[in-house]
Design a protein around this motif. Structure first.
Motif, PDB file in Angstrom:
ATOM      1  N   THR A 102     -52.013  -5.566  13.701  1.00 41.44           N
ATOM      2  CA  THR A 102     -51.570  -6.955  13.532  1.00 41.44           C
ATOM      3  C   THR A 102     -52.169  -7.594  12.282  1.00 41.44           C
ATOM      4  N   GLN A 103     -51.452  -8.539  11.747  1.00 39.42           N
ATOM      5  CA  GLN A 103     -51.898  -9.343  10.607  1.00 39.42           C
ATOM      6  C   GLN A 103     -51.609 -10.804  10.921  1.00 39.42           C
ATOM      7  N   PRO A 104     -52.494 -11.714  10.504  1.00 45.72           N
ATOM      8  CA  PRO A 104     -52.185 -13.121  10.745  1.00 45.72           C
ATOM      9  C   PRO A 104     -51.039 -13.645   9.877  1.00 45.72           C
ATOM     10  N   ARG A 105     -50.750 -12.995   8.743  1.00 44.21           N
ATOM     11  CA  ARG A 105     -49.744 -13.564   7.836  1.00 44.21           C
ATOM     12  C   ARG A 105     -48.556 -12.645   7.626  1.00 44.21           C
ATOM     13  N   ARG A 106     -47.395 -13.253   7.550  1.00 45.31           N
ATOM     14  CA  ARG A 106     -46.164 -12.500   7.311  1.00 45.31           C
ATOM     15  C   ARG A 106     -46.213 -11.742   5.997  1.00 45.31           C
ATOM     16  N   ILE A 107     -46.657 -12.437   4.947  1.00 40.30           N
ATOM     17  CA  ILE A 107     -46.607 -11.852   3.607  1.00 40.30           C
ATOM     18  C   ILE A 107     -47.430 -10.555   3.561  1.00 40.30           C
ATOM     19  N   ALA A 108     -48.597 -10.555   4.220  1.00 42.43           N
ATOM     20  CA  ALA A 108     -49.431  -9.356   4.226  1.00 42.43           C
ATOM     21  C   ALA A 108     -48.790  -8.273   5.099  1.00 42.43           C
ATOM     22  N   THR A 109     -48.137  -8.669   6.182  1.00 44.81           N
ATOM     23  CA  THR A 109     -47.541  -7.702   7.111  1.00 44.81           C
ATOM     24  C   THR A 109     -46.462  -6.866   6.423  1.00 44.81           C
ATOM     25  N   VAL A 131     -42.957   4.194   9.459  1.00 43.10           N
ATOM     26  CA  VAL A 131     -43.700   2.939   9.312  1.00 43.10           C
ATOM     27  C   VAL A 131     -42.714   1.772   9.358  1.00 43.10           C
ATOM     28  N   GLY A 132     -43.031   0.765  10.153  1.00 46.31           N
ATOM     29  CA  GLY A 132     -42.130  -0.379  10.212  1.00 46.31           C
ATOM     30  C   GLY A 132     -42.912  -1.672  10.289  1.00 46.31           C
ATOM     31  N   PHE A 133     -42.175  -2.775  10.292  1.00 44.53           N
ATOM     32  CA  PHE A 133     -42.858  -4.055  10.492  1.00 44.53           C
ATOM     33  C   PHE A 133     -42.053  -4.949  11.423  1.00 44.53           C
ATOM     34  N   ALA A 134     -42.752  -5.878  12.041  1.00 45.98           N
ATOM     35  CA  ALA A 134     -42.097  -6.868  12.900  1.00 45.98           C
ATOM     36  C   ALA A 134     -42.747  -8.206  12.645  1.00 45.98           C
ATOM     37  N   VAL A 135     -41.973  -9.134  12.109  1.00 47.06           N
ATOM     38  CA  VAL A 135     -42.474 -10.489  11.904  1.00 47.06           C
ATOM     39  C   VAL A 135     -41.447 -11.427  12.522  1.00 47.06           C
ATOM     40  N   ARG A 136     -41.799 -12.675  12.647  1.00 50.37           N
ATOM     41  CA  ARG A 136     -40.868 -13.618  13.250  1.00 50.37           C
ATOM     42  C   ARG A 136     -39.553 -13.618  12.473  1.00 50.37           C
ATOM     43  N   PHE A 137     -38.460 -13.512  13.157  1.00 50.78           N
ATOM     44  CA  PHE A 137     -37.119 -13.516  12.587  1.00 50.78           C
ATOM     45  C   PHE A 137     -36.808 -12.286  11.730  1.00 50.78           C
ATOM     46  N   ASP A 138     -37.656 -11.291  11.724  1.00 48.92           N
ATOM     47  CA  ASP A 138     -37.341 -10.118  10.909  1.00 48.92           C
ATOM     48  C   ASP A 138     -37.983  -8.861  11.496  1.00 48.92           C
ATOM     49  N   ASN A 139     -37.148  -7.923  11.905  1.00 46.72           N
ATOM     50  CA  ASN A 139     -37.638  -6.670  12.474  1.00 46.72           C
ATOM     51  C   ASN A 139     -37.186  -5.530  11.614  1.00 46.72           C
ATOM     52  N   CYS A 140     -38.079  -4.614  11.318  1.00 47.68           N
ATOM     53  CA  CYS A 140     -37.683  -3.441  10.557  1.00 47.68           C
ATOM     54  C   CYS A 140     -38.456  -2.268  11.138  1.00 47.68           C
ATOM     55  N   TRP A 141     -38.071  -1.854  12.333  1.00 44.72           N
ATOM     56  CA  TRP A 141     -38.724  -0.703  12.957  1.00 44.72           C
ATOM     57  C   TRP A 141     -37.811  -0.136  14.025  1.00 44.72           C
ATOM     58  N   ILE A 148     -46.178   3.861  13.139  1.00 38.27           N
ATOM     59  CA  ILE A 148     -47.123   2.823  12.711  1.00 38.27           C
ATOM     60  C   ILE A 148     -46.337   1.528  12.538  1.00 38.27           C
ATOM     61  N   LEU A 149     -46.686   0.554  13.348  1.00 37.86           N
ATOM     62  CA  LEU A 149     -45.987  -0.721  13.257  1.00 37.86           C
ATOM     63  C   LEU A 149     -46.962  -1.786  12.783  1.00 37.86           C
ATOM     64  N   TYR A 150     -46.617  -2.465  11.693  1.00 37.39           N
ATOM     65  CA  TYR A 150     -47.388  -3.634  11.270  1.00 37.39           C
ATOM     66  C   TYR A 150     -46.656  -4.853  11.798  1.00 37.39           C
ATOM     67  N   ALA A 151     -47.372  -5.702  12.523  1.00 35.09           N
ATOM     68  CA  ALA A 151     -46.727  -6.876  13.120  1.00 35.09           C
ATOM     69  C   ALA A 151     -47.619  -8.084  12.934  1.00 35.09           C
ATOM     70  N   THR A 152     -47.025  -9.263  12.884  1.00 37.04           N
ATOM     71  CA  THR A 152     -47.889 -10.443  12.879  1.00 37.04           C
ATOM     72  C   THR A 152     -48.474 -10.571  14.288  1.00 37.04           C
ATOM     73  N   ASP A 153     -49.621 -11.226  14.374  1.00 38.44           N
ATOM     74  CA  ASP A 153     -50.264 -11.345  15.690  1.00 38.44           C
ATOM     75  C   ASP A 153     -49.364 -12.097  16.673  1.00 38.44           C
ATOM     76  N   GLY A 154     -48.640 -13.121  16.161  1.00 41.27           N
ATOM     77  CA  GLY A 154     -47.732 -13.891  17.016  1.00 41.27           C
ATOM     78  C   GLY A 154     -46.609 -13.021  17.569  1.00 41.27           C
ATOM     79  N   THR A 155     -46.131 -12.090  16.754  1.00 39.84           N
ATOM     80  CA  THR A 155     -45.039 -11.219  17.202  1.00 39.84           C
ATOM     81  C   THR A 155     -45.518 -10.259  18.289  1.00 39.84           C
ATOM     82  N   LEU A 156     -46.716  -9.714  18.131  1.00 42.69           N
ATOM     83  CA  LEU A 156     -47.228  -8.806  19.174  1.00 42.69           C
ATOM     84  C   LEU A 156     -47.418  -9.572  20.485  1.00 42.69           C
ATOM     85  N   LEU A 157     -47.889 -10.787  20.359  1.00 46.41           N
ATOM     86  CA  LEU A 157     -48.076 -11.619  21.551  1.00 46.41           C
ATOM     87  C   LEU A 157     -46.737 -11.816  22.266  1.00 46.41           C
ATOM     88  N   ARG A 158     -45.697 -12.057  21.475  1.00 48.98           N
ATOM     89  CA  ARG A 158     -44.381 -12.267  22.062  1.00 48.98           C
ATOM     90  C   ARG A 158     -43.852 -10.971  22.706  1.00 48.98           C
TER      91      ARG A 158
END
Ligand code: CDP
Ligand code: MG
Length: 721
Positions: A102-109, A131-141, A148-158
């Motif tokens: 998890t990452q706190p910021r979208r840009i870093a994720t 390797v994929g990512f999941a951020v609010r309003f955008d999924n690529c995995w 390996i999934l990089y996600a914002t902390d809010g997205t993992l919580l959801r």
């Protein structure tokens, strides 16, 4: 400006930057793990020089033997990019479960996911597969193939709403925990709970500062039935970092932007080569400073005999991928790069080649306004821990210098040691709503690293009750509470979106939410001319779209005109509008409509897609329905005009002023509701709409009729029980 700093050598103002240290270091060589199977794939050569590389074996050993590993290491040591790859190659994903970081910021994720995809596969273009990512309003995995999934902390919580034990994952790495975002703090508590039920789950906590013991102790006290593996350990990654000389000003600085500007020129004139990183609080100020450099380009160039130029680039979270690239690319040899950044360069991203850091000592953060239960954006002093992180950015590749635009006295006496965790300073409504949706009913008993105060929990209960998320007994309501918890946005917006269905204006509210998201950072505007200097051009560009009802319907007008133009880029440039942001709004609208189709209508796949299209095509010509839906979420932010042109909020009686960027700034209607407030010299409000006072009783009778005190009494009892 030079005289403001004590001369180097005047010892009181010159400090060696201290490396973080840790009491329990797990060294290399302590391991008894079999590595034969691990060395299968060779790492890309550039990564073997990262400090983390020397700790690879120790790390794999620790993860095997301990359920929780706290990894501490300087920014840039390779934690985020390398640890998931080590685990992948060591076989941690071989049994069908993935690694999530998890990452706190979208840009870093998204940036880090792209980087790791590239490192793993030289042929590139594989983002979204291994390797994929999941951020609010955008999924690529891909749930089958992604390891390996990089996600914002809010997205993992959801994600925990549908997968409460996180069974998709074998290893959960919470990265950048020192940022102490609410979502990361809550994930720590939830992971501690999950570990009691899943002895196979591994947790890695990674941080740039030395709060390691606190996290180790938090997880070490985890009581489990199965005692086969140890609980928690700290692994400290000692990086190669160079000393940084620290300079303070001799007296307090009046205008830190001016001081930052002058200090940059001073460095450029007198100091050896090396790039400069300037920390300012907001993206608005990043742009201001850049403008100042650009308009004085000629004089700057004549400061040096070699006529070396400054190449100034911005860094903040609203930038596109392309805009970010300039920041990370080395400057040409006849230029010196100056990166003007918000807090984001403190730990989230690493920029090579920085030798000088200029630290204004401020950052922008969200803080809770107890009167209304909502958050304010304010500019505040940073903590000493943040100041040290900022200074550390100067010593990554050679000895560096850090210029603090405050006195040493201020550093020791005014700055707090650590930043206040978000959970102790912002509105808890979102957090409590999510905990309840996950099934944690008794929030006061939840295991928090730093528990929030009972008062802030009570305020959040009030807010959640006011927007119908919980019942009078504090229980999450199936509708709209559960739906709101499931929608990927803060509860006030979610309430508005749910209400839009009743008021038959879903399309308009989706547009508003998308446009607000795009303009989320104050100073970010869909209009090209948005800085305060260009106010006239900005007003002229907006004029054709402005309406008397206020900013929100103006945003709808802008979007509708963009759509009517066939999403034309030429139309955008003809109207002084930034095409990139409109494109972003268009994508966001679709994501929001899709979320709504999933969450509220229970549709998936092609049925959800066609529902989303349907939602986005039904126009509602009645502006009052859009305003009433907005009011349903934001009525706590209603206010009445005062004789001096300021406003007083109806709930909490707080004085606020319309921000000059609002279409209503010169009209001053009697009653309004706003969506956002920013604390500058005063509390400015943005995204404002005119309301009729009787609508308040219609949308929130439980607040505007006199039942409130009885309910408040009830919360007090619930919390003290
Ligand atoms: O997480 P930590 O700060 O310890 O380091 P990292 O993010 O894994 O970065 C390791 C190295 O990879 C840094 O030196 C960066 O220069 C590089 N990196 C990059 O070039 N692009 C990224 N998006 C992320 C990292
Ligand atoms: Mg990192």
């Amino acid at each position: 400006m030079a005289k403001a700093f004590l001369k180097p050598g005047e010892v009181s103002s010159r400090k060696q930057f201290q490396e973080p240290n840790s009491s329990r270091l797990l060294g290399i060589g302590e391991s008894s793990y079999d590595y034969e199977s691990i060395i299968a794939a060779s790492m890309v050569a550039r990564n073997t020089s990262l400090p983390i590389h020397n700790y690879k074996e120790a790390l794999l050993y620790a993860v095997k033997e301990y359920r929780t590993v706290v990894v501490v290491g300087e920014t840039g040591s390779g934690k985020t990019t390398q640890i998931p790859q080590y685990l992948l190659k060591a076989g941690w994903t071989d049994h069908g479960r993935a690694i999530v970081c998890t990452q706190p910021r979208r840009i870093a994720t998204t940036a880090v996911a792209a980087r790791v995809a590239e490192e793993l596969d030289e042929s590139k273009g594989t983002l979204g597969e291994v390797v994929g990512f999941a951020v609010r309003f955008d999924n690529c995995w891909d749930s089958e193939r992604t390891k390996i999934l990089y996600a914002t902390d809010g997205t993992l919580l959801r994600m925990m709403l549908t997968d409460p034990l996180l069974l998709k994952f074998q290893v959960v790495m919470l990265d950048e925990v020192h940022e102490r975002t609410i979502a990361t703090d809550i994930l720590c508590g939830l992971l501690k709970k999950i570990q009691r039920l899943r002895s196979d789950l591994r947790v890695i906590i990674s941080s740039a500062t030395v709060d390691a013991e606190k996290f180790r102790d938090f997880f070490e006290t985890n009581v489990t039935e199965d005692c086969s593996s140890n609980t928690a350990i700290i692994l400290s990654v000692e990086g190669r970092s160079f000393p940084v000389d620290i300079y303070y000003t001799t007296y307090p600085v009046q205008d830190y932007l001016q001081a930052a500007y002058e200090t940059t020129l001073e460095i450029h004139r007198k100091q050896q080569d090396g790039d400069i990183l300037i920390f300012v609080p907001s993206s608005e100020q990043v742009d201001h400073l850049l403008e100042r450099f650009q308009s004085n380009e000629f004089q700057i160039c004549s400061l040096r005999k070699d006529r070396k130029r400054l190449c100034c680039v911005p860094l903040y979270s609203g930038l596109s991928y392309r805009e970010q690239l300039a920041t990370f690319q080395p400057a040409p040899s006849n230029e010196r790069k100056v990166v003007v950044s918000t807090n984001i360069a403190e730990t989230s991203v690493t920029i090579q080649g920085i030798v000088f850091v200029i630290d204004t000592g401020f950052c922008r953060m969200r803080v809770h306004s107890p009167e209304t239960g909502m958050d304010l954006l304010c500019i505040q002093s940073i903590s000493r821990a943040s100041a040290d992180q900022r200074a550390g950015r100067a010593g990554r590749s050679c000895p560096g210098k850090c210029y603090r635009l405050y006195t040493e006295d201020c550093y020791w006496k005014l700055l707090t040691e650590n930043s206040v965790p978000e959970i102790c300073r912002t509105n808890l409504a979102t957090a409590i709503l999510q905990l309840k949706a996950i099934g944690i009913e008794n929030v006061m008993n939840f295991s928090f690293i730093d528990p929030p105060s009972a008062k802030s929990v009570a305020t959040a209960f009030e807010v959640l009750y006011a927007i119908d998320a919980i019942t009078e007994d504090g229980v999450l309501s199936d509708f709209p509470g559960m739906v709101m918890a499931d929608l990927p946005m803060e509860p006030f917006l979610a309430r508005t979106l749910v209400a839009a269905k009743d008021f038959e204006c879903v399309r308009e509210i989706i547009t508003i939410i998308a446009m607000l998201q795009v303009e989320q950072v104050p100073g970010d505007s869909v209009f090209k001319y948005s800085s305060s200097r260009e106010h006239k051009s900005f007003e002229a560009a907006r004029k054709p779209f402005g309406v008397a009802e206020g900013d929100l319907l103006t945003l709808v007008n802008i979007y509708d005109a963009f759509e009517a133009s066939g999403h034309s880029m030429r139309w955008c440039s003809n109207h002084g509008i930034v095409p990139r942001l409109m494109k972003k709004a268009r994508l966001l609208r679709r994501s929001i409509a899709l979320s709504l189709s999933n969450v509220m209508y229970g549709l998936y796949g092609s049925a959800a897609l066609s529902k989303a299209d349907g939602l986005l095509s039904q126009k509602n010509p009645d502006p009052s329905s859009v305003i009433k839906a907005t009011l349903k979420g934001f009525f706590m932010n209603s206010a009445v005009v005062q004789p001096d042109g300021s406003y007083l909020t109806l709930v909490g009686k707080r004085s606020v002023t319309i921000h000059p960027s609002s279409v209503l700034a010169s009209r001053l209607p009697k009653y309004i509701v706003y969506c956002e407030s920013i604390h500058l010299k005063r509390i400015y409000i943005r995204n404002i709409t005119v309301i009729e006072p009787q609508w308040l009783i219609q949308v929130a009778p439980h607040v505007f009729e006199k039942r409130k005190s009885r309910i408040e009494e009830k919360w007090k009892n619930l919390i003290s029980e």
